[in-house]
Design a protein around this motif. Structure first.
Motif, PDB file in Angstrom:
ATOM      1  N   ALA A   1      63.402  64.316   3.124  1.00 20.39           N
ATOM      2  CA  ALA A   1      64.002  63.191   4.523  1.00 20.39           C
ATOM      3  C   ALA A   1      63.398  63.874   5.326  1.00 20.39           C
ATOM      4  CB  ALA A   1      64.919  64.182   4.358  1.00 20.39           C
ATOM      5  N   VAL A   2      63.546  63.766   6.568  1.00 26.52           N
ATOM      6  CA  VAL A   2      63.041  63.944   7.663  1.00 26.52           C
ATOM      7  C   VAL A   2      64.141  63.979   8.966  1.00 26.52           C
ATOM      8  CG1 VAL A   2      61.277  63.815  10.009  1.00 26.52           C
ATOM      9  CG2 VAL A   2      60.989  64.113   7.709  1.00 26.52           C
ATOM     10  N   PHE A   3      64.905  65.363   9.246  1.00 28.37           N
ATOM     11  CA  PHE A   3      66.158  65.423  10.159  1.00 28.37           C
ATOM     12  C   PHE A   3      65.448  64.978  11.380  1.00 28.37           C
ATOM     13  CE2 PHE A   3      67.959  66.131   6.692  1.00 28.37           C
ATOM     14  CZ  PHE A   3      69.045  65.945   6.681  1.00 28.37           C
ATOM     15  N   GLU A   4      66.089  64.437  12.596  1.00 27.68           N
ATOM     16  CA  GLU A   4      65.819  64.289  14.039  1.00 27.68           C
ATOM     17  C   GLU A   4      66.567  65.513  15.266  1.00 27.68           C
ATOM     18  OE1 GLU A   4      67.006  60.957  16.079  1.00 27.68           O
ATOM     19  OE2 GLU A   4      65.409  59.646  14.719  1.00 27.68           O
ATOM     20  N   PRO A   5      65.579  66.179  15.960  1.00 24.14           N
ATOM     21  CA  PRO A   5      66.181  67.555  16.612  1.00 24.14           C
ATOM     22  C   PRO A   5      67.371  67.401  16.558  1.00 24.14           C
ATOM     23  CG  PRO A   5      64.455  66.506  17.693  1.00 24.14           C
ATOM     24  CD  PRO A   5      65.006  65.566  16.653  1.00 24.14           C
TER      25      PRO A   5
END
Length: 409
Positions: free
Chosen positions: A283-287
């Motif tokens: 998973a990649v979380f936005e800033p």
């Protein structure tokens, strides 16, 4: 001239002397100390010039010299013998004692036996509960007619020795796997603005597996989160896990698309680790932690808890496991995260139980998860799903919560 038969009492005394070493092994010896002491006692009891233990390698193709007395160069030179070849290889395959009266006339595989000037050899297999562990053999530089009681003594010594070796190898492998796994799981979670994190990891009661989790910051300012589980147990799975972790981190620097990262990881594993399989969720979380992009390679669905609503499984698409051919392209799902939302990533050891469907365990997890402080939610999850019983499989849990609007500013 044939040697006379030895009195039964003398044989019993020699065997008791050897078994005393075996009994002490479980108390305080490691594998090297045990084999060193055992071979010295065997050599003395049989009046031999050399004594060697060769252990079967992981691929079960070679016997590798693990300890030696009187012919230490076997270990120093990492001598190994293919199964079925030469003296030791025959002992292993036939699983019977073998005597060689004249090494010069025999088909021995290891040239060290000839170089050492050995004339006669006696070897027996090391077998524990039907499993071949290795071979133990003794040798003399002068002609020797090994008597039936010599063969019997070495056989009787080999049985408890094989059990001790098996136990100590298993103990050492578990310790090595745990140490490797601990070195690869983050010692401390990073501090990320706008996000609270908590993690739990617990080895299974049977053996260590290939579970891992990871949290890292990407050059884009986004946050990468991984939860994975390599099939199998023990040190081999832990080693594969370490390689996968490093590869995934490297691919995560190339692209922020989770599906593309898993595609590259799968290509690498298919080529370099064709026998390995794993479930992985990336998973990649936005800033701003407002959105998260997720791709799943056959992994258990994350649980999402939003303030004021019951927890539910994340509606992310699930693609094939890492290690399997990709028939269809991998997919990425984007999820909105309102303030206070909590996500729970986990491995199947948390929810899987014998005699119970996986859905039952996941439902139990959903009821335990809520949109609260991750440390408190983690305690509730472990209490509800683990309780007082140590799980058979590894358990890894990672909880991440987007801070409430009032907390961020």
């Amino acid at each position: 001239m044939e040697q006379t038969t030895e009195p039964e009492d003398a044989v019993a005394d020699r065997l008791a002397d050897i078994r005393a070493i075996t009994d002490r092994a479980f108390a305080h010896m490691d594998i090297d100390e045990f084999l060193d002491a055992l071979l010295e006692r065997v050599r003395q009891s049989l009046g031999a010039d050399t004594a060697v233990v060769l252990l079967l390698d992981r691929q079960k193709r070679f016997l590798v010299a693990a300890a030696a007395k009187g012919i230490e160069e076997e270990v120093i030179q990492a001598a190994h013998v293919p199964l079925g070849y030469g003296f030791a290889g025959r002992v292993a395959v036939e699983r019977q004692p073998i005597v060689i009266h004249d090494v010069r006339k025999a088909n021995v595989f290891n040239p060290l036996l000839v170089q050492r000037g050995l004339h006669s050899l006696l070897g027996v297999p090391l077998i524990c509960e039907g499993t071949l562990v290795g071979v133990m053999h003794v040798g003399t530089v002068t002609p020797r007619r090994f008597r039936p009681e010599d063969v019997e003594l070495l056989q009787h010594a080999a049985t408890p020795a094989a059990m001790a070796v098996q136990v100590m190898l298993g103990r050492a492998e578990r310790a090595g796997a745990m140490e490797l796994q601990r070195s690869l799981v983050p010692a401390a979670l990073p501090e990320i603005p706008g996000m609270e994190l908590s993690a739990r990891y617990r080895p299974g009661k049977e053996t260590v597996g290939g579970d891992w989790y990871d949290v890292f910051t990407l050059p884009s300012g986004e946050i990468g989160v991984v939860m994975g589980d390599v099939a199998g147990h023990g040190l081999p799975s832990a080693v594969v896990m370490g390689r996968m972790r490093s590869a995934l981190r490297a691919y995560a620097l190339d692209t922020t698309d989770p599906a593309e990262v898993l595609r590259k990881l799968n290509r690498k594993m298919l080529h370099f680790e064709p026998d390995a399989t794993a479930t992985v969720l990336y998973a990649v979380f936005e800033p701003g932690i407002e959105r998260v992009r997720v791709s799943s390679a056959g992994h258990c669905p994350p649980v999402l808890a939003v303030p004021g609503s019951p927890a539910r499984c994340l509606p992310a698409e699930t693609d094939v496991l890492i290690g399997l051919e990709e028939v269809l392209p991998r997919r990425t799902t984007t999820i909105e995260l309102p303030p206070g939302a909590l996500m729970c990533f986990y491995t199947d050891g948390l929810v899987e139980r014998r005699g119970e469907s996986l859905d039952v365990g996941i439902t139990r997890l959903r009821k335990a998860v809520y949109a609260g402080p991750p440390e408190q939610v983690g305690a509730a999850v472990m209490s509800s799903l683990i309780g007082r019983d140590l799980a058979e499989d590894d358990v890894a849990v990672l909880l991440l919560r987007r801070a409430e609007a009032t907390e961020t500013g």
